[in-house]
Design a protein around this motif. Structure first.
Motif, PDB file in Angstrom:
ATOM      1  N   ALA A   5       0.838  -1.212   0.000  1.00  9.03           N
ATOM      2  CA  ALA A   5       0.000   0.000   0.000  1.00  9.03           C
ATOM      3  C   ALA A   5       0.867   1.253   0.000  1.00  9.03           C
ATOM      4  CB  ALA A   5      -0.931  -0.010   1.212  1.00  9.03           C
ATOM      5  N   LEU A   6       1.933   1.248   0.820  1.00 11.10           N
ATOM      6  CA  LEU A   6       2.823   2.422   0.872  1.00 11.10           C
ATOM      7  C   LEU A   6       3.512   2.609  -0.483  1.00 11.10           C
ATOM      8  CD1 LEU A   6       4.396   1.981   4.408  1.00 11.10           C
ATOM      9  CD2 LEU A   6       2.824   3.792   3.681  1.00 11.10           C
ATOM     10  N   ARG A   7       3.881   1.521  -1.099  1.00  9.24           N
ATOM     11  CA  ARG A   7       4.528   1.578  -2.416  1.00  9.24           C
ATOM     12  C   ARG A   7       3.571   2.189  -3.443  1.00  9.24           C
ATOM     13  NH1 ARG A   7       9.106   2.576  -3.685  1.00  9.24           N
ATOM     14  NH2 ARG A   7      10.154   0.903  -2.593  1.00  9.24           N
ATOM     15  N   ASN A   8       2.291   1.795  -3.377  1.00  5.49           N
ATOM     16  CA  ASN A   8       1.301   2.362  -4.302  1.00  5.49           C
ATOM     17  C   ASN A   8       1.111   3.850  -4.075  1.00  5.49           C
ATOM     18  OD1 ASN A   8       0.729   0.121  -5.813  1.00  5.49           O
ATOM     19  ND2 ASN A   8      -0.892  -0.591  -4.433  1.00  5.49           N
ATOM     20  N   ILE A   9       1.066   4.255  -2.794  1.00  4.21           N
ATOM     21  CA  ILE A   9       0.830   5.660  -2.475  1.00  4.21           C
ATOM     22  C   ILE A   9       2.017   6.517  -2.907  1.00  4.21           C
ATOM     23  CG2 ILE A   9       0.607   7.321  -0.558  1.00  4.21           C
ATOM     24  CD1 ILE A   9      -0.920   5.045   0.957  1.00  4.21           C
ATOM     25  N   HIS A  10       3.229   6.046  -2.608  1.00  6.61           N
ATOM     26  CA  HIS A  10       4.404   6.903  -2.785  1.00  6.61           C
ATOM     27  C   HIS A  10       5.127   6.676  -4.110  1.00  6.61           C
ATOM     28  CE1 HIS A  10       3.975   8.531   1.228  1.00  6.61           C
ATOM     29  NE2 HIS A  10       3.760   7.305   1.661  1.00  6.61           N
ATOM     30  N   GLY A  11       4.740   5.652  -4.838  1.00  3.10           N
ATOM     31  CA  GLY A  11       5.319   5.434  -6.165  1.00  3.10           C
ATOM     32  C   GLY A  11       6.607   4.641  -6.126  1.00  3.10           C
ATOM     33  N   LYS A  12       7.014   4.167  -7.295  1.00  2.00           N
ATOM     34  CA  LYS A  12       8.145   3.235  -7.303  1.00  2.00           C
ATOM     35  C   LYS A  12       9.496   3.916  -7.102  1.00  2.00           C
ATOM     36  CE  LYS A  12       8.630   2.544 -12.349  1.00  2.00           C
ATOM     37  NZ  LYS A  12       7.615   3.375 -12.978  1.00  2.00           N
ATOM     38  N   MET A  13       9.539   5.246  -7.172  1.00  2.48           N
ATOM     39  CA  MET A  13      10.809   5.943  -6.955  1.00  2.48           C
ATOM     40  C   MET A  13      11.103   6.195  -5.472  1.00  2.48           C
ATOM     41  SD  MET A  13      11.986   6.099  -9.888  1.00  2.48           S
ATOM     42  CE  MET A  13      13.419   7.177  -9.699  1.00  2.48           C
ATOM     43  N   ALA A  14      10.094   6.065  -4.617  1.00  2.00           N
ATOM     44  CA  ALA A  14      10.305   6.373  -3.196  1.00  2.00           C
ATOM     45  C   ALA A  14      11.210   5.320  -2.542  1.00  2.00           C
ATOM     46  CB  ALA A  14       8.955   6.407  -2.472  1.00  2.00           C
ATOM     47  N   ASP A  15      12.066   5.764  -1.644  1.00  2.00           N
ATOM     48  CA  ASP A  15      12.878   4.832  -0.852  1.00  2.00           C
ATOM     49  C   ASP A  15      12.099   4.505   0.416  1.00  2.00           C
ATOM     50  OD1 ASP A  15      15.119   4.687  -2.495  1.00  2.00           O
ATOM     51  OD2 ASP A  15      15.901   6.574  -1.686  1.00  2.00           O
ATOM     52  N   LEU A  16      11.658   3.288   0.530  1.00  2.00           N
ATOM     53  CA  LEU A  16      10.925   2.876   1.727  1.00  2.00           C
ATOM     54  C   LEU A  16      11.835   2.058   2.627  1.00  2.00           C
ATOM     55  CD1 LEU A  16       7.444   1.696   0.363  1.00  2.00           C
ATOM     56  CD2 LEU A  16       8.028   3.901   1.367  1.00  2.00           C
ATOM     57  N   TYR A  17      11.805   2.402   3.908  1.00  2.00           N
ATOM     58  CA  TYR A  17      12.580   1.664   4.914  1.00  2.00           C
ATOM     59  C   TYR A  17      11.614   1.147   5.969  1.00  2.00           C
ATOM     60  CZ  TYR A  17      16.728   3.967   3.007  1.00  2.00           C
ATOM     61  OH  TYR A  17      17.720   4.408   2.186  1.00  2.00           O
ATOM     62  N   PHE A  18      11.889  -0.025   6.455  1.00  2.00           N
ATOM     63  CA  PHE A  18      11.089  -0.578   7.546  1.00  2.00           C
ATOM     64  C   PHE A  18      11.996  -0.667   8.760  1.00  2.00           C
ATOM     65  CE2 PHE A  18       9.154  -3.720  10.212  1.00  2.00           C
ATOM     66  CZ  PHE A  18       7.807  -3.680   9.957  1.00  2.00           C
ATOM     67  N   ILE A  19      11.682   0.125   9.783  1.00  2.00           N
ATOM     68  CA  ILE A  19      12.531   0.181  10.975  1.00  2.00           C
ATOM     69  C   ILE A  19      12.054  -0.874  11.967  1.00  2.00           C
ATOM     70  CG2 ILE A  19      13.377   1.657  12.838  1.00  2.00           C
ATOM     71  CD1 ILE A  19      12.461   4.083  11.038  1.00  2.00           C
ATOM     72  N   THR A  20      12.975  -1.640  12.479  1.00  2.00           N
ATOM     73  CA  THR A  20      12.620  -2.722  13.399  1.00  2.00           C
ATOM     74  C   THR A  20      13.776  -2.969  14.380  1.00  2.00           C
ATOM     75  OG1 THR A  20      12.766  -5.145  13.328  1.00  2.00           O
ATOM     76  CG2 THR A  20      12.958  -4.048  11.289  1.00  2.00           C
ATOM     77  N   GLY A  21      13.504  -3.721  15.434  1.00  2.00           N
ATOM     78  CA  GLY A  21      14.576  -4.175  16.303  1.00  2.00           C
ATOM     79  C   GLY A  21      15.321  -5.325  15.618  1.00  2.00           C
ATOM     80  N   ALA A  22      16.606  -5.475  15.913  1.00  2.00           N
ATOM     81  CA  ALA A  22      17.379  -6.549  15.275  1.00  2.00           C
ATOM     82  C   ALA A  22      16.791  -7.917  15.611  1.00  2.00           C
ATOM     83  CB  ALA A  22      18.838  -6.477  15.710  1.00  2.00           C
ATOM     84  N   ASP A  23      16.234  -8.052  16.815  1.00  2.00           N
ATOM     85  CA  ASP A  23      15.604  -9.331  17.182  1.00  2.00           C
ATOM     86  C   ASP A  23      14.482  -9.677  16.211  1.00  2.00           C
ATOM     87  OD1 ASP A  23      14.325  -7.005  18.177  1.00  2.00           O
ATOM     88  OD2 ASP A  23      13.217  -8.141  19.681  1.00  2.00           O
ATOM     89  N   ALA A  24      13.696  -8.660  15.842  1.00  2.00           N
ATOM     90  CA  ALA A  24      12.533  -8.906  14.983  1.00  2.00           C
ATOM     91  C   ALA A  24      12.932  -9.088  13.522  1.00  2.00           C
ATOM     92  CB  ALA A  24      11.538  -7.756  15.125  1.00  2.00           C
ATOM     93  N   VAL A  25      14.036  -8.460  13.102  1.00  2.00           N
ATOM     94  CA  VAL A  25      14.356  -8.493  11.669  1.00  2.00           C
ATOM     95  C   VAL A  25      14.646  -9.913  11.204  1.00  2.00           C
ATOM     96  CG1 VAL A  25      16.872  -8.075  11.661  1.00  2.00           C
ATOM     97  CG2 VAL A  25      15.457  -7.152   9.838  1.00  2.00           C
ATOM     98  N   TRP A  26      15.196 -10.726  12.082  1.00  2.00           N
ATOM     99  CA  TRP A  26      15.547 -12.102  11.680  1.00  2.00           C
ATOM    100  C   TRP A  26      14.320 -12.972  11.468  1.00  2.00           C
ATOM    101  CZ3 TRP A  26      19.961 -10.972  10.161  1.00  2.00           C
ATOM    102  CH2 TRP A  26      20.892 -10.274  10.925  1.00  2.00           C
ATOM    103  N   GLU A  27      13.182 -12.549  12.029  1.00  2.00           N
ATOM    104  CA  GLU A  27      11.949 -13.337  11.846  1.00  2.00           C
ATOM    105  C   GLU A  27      11.243 -13.009  10.539  1.00  2.00           C
ATOM    106  OE1 GLU A  27       9.403 -12.353  15.064  1.00  2.00           O
ATOM    107  OE2 GLU A  27      10.917 -12.804  16.573  1.00  2.00           O
TER     108      GLU A  27
END
Ligand code: ATP
Ligand code: MG
Length: 196
Positions: A85-107
């Motif tokens: 949804a965020l990709r659709n709203i902001h378009g394919k040129m936007a840089d999207l980052y997902f911020i998470t704790g390192a514990d969660a990123v491995w899951e």
């Protein structure tokens, strides 16, 4: 930054601020989950309370905002739907980052449609100072091969929502773990009073 935010605390806020500055982001969108697909405890606090605490905690920051996208979407929350949804709203040129704790990123690899994550976003994983990144990289080589992950160090990582809920239940202080406005909200609405 996705999360249950039950409640939001300084660990989340410091991680968001570090990500904002280190990656020169335009803004951080806090995204409280609706019905979490992976949290099975039945008593996750009402979405509206979790949303409002995130709003009051971030209100004074010019580059922080809170989205209702996940709490207003019916059914269980899947991060991949949010990223699409965020990709659709902001378009394919936007840089999207997902911020998470390192514990969660491995899951993340176990999450729904994880193979799409590589095209949808870069992960920013917060680690505690002293975290053994080399050991973690070896242990999680599969995730590193299949996701784009950047690491940042965050000093406030020992704070957790679980600990805050427990403290409230045991009448122990939570001041200085989360903003004063959140402390007041929890008190006013008598959240987390039963033991966890
Ligand atoms: P709980 O104890 O209920 O699991 P939590 O404190 O981990 O709550 P979540 O809402 O689950 O908070 O976390 C949202 C995101 O923030 C997750 O990606 C989590 O890894 C990350 N996070 C949680 N606490 C911290 C912290 N102290 N510093 C940096 N990131 C954090
Ligand atoms: Mg957590």
């Amino acid at each position: 930054m996705g999360g249950t935010f039950d409640p939001i605390h300084f660990g989340h806020l410091v991680a968001a601020e570090e990500a904002l500055v280190q990656f020169n982001l335009d803004r951080v969108i806090f995204m409280p989950t609706g019905e979490p697909a992976r949290k099975t405890h039945l008593d996750v606090t009402q979405a509206e309370d979790r949303y409002l605490m995130a709003v009051i905690a971030t209100a004074s920051h010019p580059d922080f905002e809170v989205s209702r996208m996940e709490i207003d979407r019916p059914g269980p929350t899947y991060t991949v739907d949010t990223l699409r949804a965020l990709r659709n709203i902001h378009g394919k040129m936007a840089d999207l980052y997902f911020i998470t704790g390192a514990d969660a990123v491995w899951e993340m690899l176990t999450w729904k449609d994880a193979e799409e994550f590589e095209d949808l976003c870069t992960f920013i994983a917060a680690t505690r100072p002293g975290y053994d990144l080399d050991a973690a990289r070896q242990e999680h080589a599969d995730a590193l091969a299949r996701l784009r992950i950047e690491f940042i160090e965050v000093p406030a990582l020992a704070i957790s929502s679980t600990d805050i809920r427990q403290r409230v239940g045991e009448r122990r202080p939570i001041r200085y773990l989360t903003p004063e406005s959140v402390v007041a909200y929890i008190k006013k609405h008598r959240l987390y009073q039963e033991a966890y």
